[in-house]
Design a protein around this motif. Structure first.
Motif, short mmCIF file in Angstrom:
data_model
loop_
_atom_site.label_atom_id
_atom_site.label_comp_id
_atom_site.label_asym_id
_atom_site.label_seq_id
_atom_site.Cartn_x
_atom_site.Cartn_y
_atom_site.Cartn_z
N SER A 191 -53.30 -29.80 -141.50
CA SER A 191 -52.83 -31.00 -142.18
C SER A 191 -51.72 -31.68 -141.38
N GLY A 234 -61.03 -36.23 -144.33
CA GLY A 234 -60.90 -35.52 -145.59
C GLY A 234 -59.55 -34.83 -145.72
N VAL A 267 -56.87 -37.65 -146.25
CA VAL A 267 -56.84 -38.23 -147.59
C VAL A 267 -56.26 -37.25 -148.60
N GLN A 268 -56.64 -35.98 -148.48
CA GLN A 268 -56.14 -34.97 -149.42
C GLN A 268 -54.62 -34.82 -149.35
N THR A 309 -53.44 -34.77 -155.15
CA THR A 309 -54.52 -34.68 -154.17
C THR A 309 -55.84 -35.11 -154.79
N ALA A 310 -56.16 -34.54 -155.95
CA ALA A 310 -57.41 -34.88 -156.61
C ALA A 310 -57.46 -36.35 -156.99
N VAL A 350 -58.14 -38.46 -153.82
CA VAL A 350 -59.54 -38.35 -153.41
C VAL A 350 -60.43 -39.15 -154.35
N TYR A 359 -60.11 -42.77 -153.60
CA TYR A 359 -60.90 -43.07 -152.39
C TYR A 359 -62.38 -43.25 -152.73
N ILE A 360 -62.90 -42.34 -153.56
CA ILE A 360 -64.32 -42.40 -153.92
C ILE A 360 -64.62 -43.65 -154.75
N LEU A 384 -57.96 -45.02 -146.18
CA LEU A 384 -58.97 -45.28 -147.20
C LEU A 384 -60.15 -46.10 -146.70
#
Length: 411
Positions: free
Chosen positions: A11, A162, A165-166, A200-201, A204, A207-208, A370
């Motif tokens: 990270s 990934g 972003v996390q 974090t969640a 993500v 982003y989705i 993003l």
């Protein structure tokens, strides 16, 4: 324990690389804008020698850019429930005056736009100086050629994205922060869905959802032009289009995020399955469109601006987004058709929208993180599949207005 240490180290490496990229962005982006914009302008400015239809196609593609930007602004305002006027404005005239002052100041002082001015002057000169035109073409060709080496490392790159972003919320809080204070992102309300990007969640998921918004807007635009093609040309079959073209081309575009790769495929499938499209139309529209058709990109630019602004608590108004359309339109002529091309918009957009200097690093970091991956894939798929449909529409216009005299062929 070991797994956690490896994850932490990875990270740190990814975030350090991202921060270095942000630092160098201000230097590298203007250079890249010049390299890719100057030869494109040189070609555009010399198209009058290639016939009236070439000029018409360029104008038509430019008009679709503006319409796509308008659609993206309306979509973004609706989805994020943005206000009509700026929070600092009390009337439409105040909003126009305030944003216009910001745009004029940016156009006069930004090194991004200095690069555009130099590119325009160089492109004009290249129409009369062939060695210069050849040199410019070699420069942009080199950029496109280098793009092929990105493909083998896409899986690694996506993995790094990934990780980035996390860890983005913690990274920004620790390393960028506003005035040294912990960074707190705003909760988003997107068509009733609550998103908290502080975890974090949550980041993500944000982003989705942002990626899916880009997909919905790009597909809506594409279905609108499919309807136009069907209206203009009775021979055009939607069933054949999806069976013979879309399922073969879209996965390639989606997975590589590179419009340049699909140009030969577009030409081949169009000649095979739509033989009534004149060779002149096919070559001019697909050729010019591979550079100038950036509707998906522009849609993505506006939506991500609204998304990132919402995360940072910056509620851009309808008026502000409308007044950045000319800026986005101009920059769209200088993007290279390779993965990550949206990066060229971030700096100028931040300047034109008047984002405070202390918030700009956050805006750029979020925008960079993003826009990679899914948004890049959806906007690329829209760009090139639009070209195919535009060729169908423009062929009908060609037959009615320009009286083609060459025989229909598969060549």
């Amino acid at each position: 324990m070991a797994t956690g240490a490896i994850s932490h180290t990875l990270s740190n490496v990814v975030n350090s690389s991202a921060e270095t990229f942000v630092d160098w962005y201000g230097v590298g982006a203007p250079v890249l804008i010049f390299i890719v914009l100057a030869p494109v302008l040189s070609r555009i400015l010399s198209t009058r020698r290639r016939g009236k239809f070439g000029v018409y196609v360029i104008g038509w593609l430019a008009a679709t850019k503006i319409l796509a930007l308008l659609w993206a602004v309306l979509f973004t305002v609706a989805v994020f429930r943005l206000p009509l006027l700026s929070e600092h404005s009390t009337s439409i005239s105040d909003a126009l005056a305030e944003t216009s002052r910001s745009v004029v100041n940016t156009l006069a002082t930004s090194h991004f736009f200095w690069a555009i001015y130099v590119a325009i002057a160089t492109g004009l000169s290249a129409t009369r100086i062939k060695p210069l035109a050849d040199l410019l073409e070699k420069g942009v060709t080199s950029i496109e050629y280098l793009g092929q080496y990105i493909q083998p490392v896409i899986p690694v790159f996506m993995f790094a994205v990934g990780v980035y972003v996390q860890s983005l919320p913690q990274s920004l809080e620790n390393q960028i922060g506003l005035d040294g204070a912990p960074t707190h992102f705003e909760t988003l309300n997107i068509v009733g869905l609550q998103l908290d990007p502080n975890s974090t969640a949550g980041m993500v998921l944000t982003y989705i959802v942002g990626s899916l918004l880009v997909a919905v807007a790009c597909f809506a635009w594409h279905f609108a032009i499919l309807a136009l093609a069907k209206y203009k040309c009775s021979r055009f079959s939607l069933t054949d289009y999806f069976k013979n073209y879309w399922v073969k081309t879209y996965p390639l575009l989606w997975s590589t995020s590179s419009e340049s790769l699909a140009t030969p495929l577009n030409l081949y499938i169009l000649s095979k399955h739509c033989p009534w499209v004149r060779p002149t139309v096919r070559r001019i529209v697909i050729g010019a469109g591979s550079v100038l058709c950036t509707n998906g990109t522009l849609i993505c630019v506006i939506i991500l601006t609204g998304l990132v602004g919402g995360i940072l608590g910056l509620r851009f108004s309808l008026m502000e987004l409308l007044l950045v359309i000319p800026v986005a339109f101009l920059i769209s002529f200088g993007i290279p058709g390779i993965p990550g091309e949206l990066l060229l918009f971030a700096g100028p957009m931040a300047l034109v929208l008047g984002i405070p200097p202390d918030v700009t690093p956050l805006f750029l970091a979020l925008y960079f993180g993003l826009q990679i991956g899914l948004p890049d894939s959806f906007r690329t798929g829209g760009n090139t599949t639009n070209n195919y449909v535009y060729a169908i529409v423009l062929n009908e216009i060609y037959l009615k207005k320009f009286f083609a005299d060459e025989p229909v062929s598969h060549g």
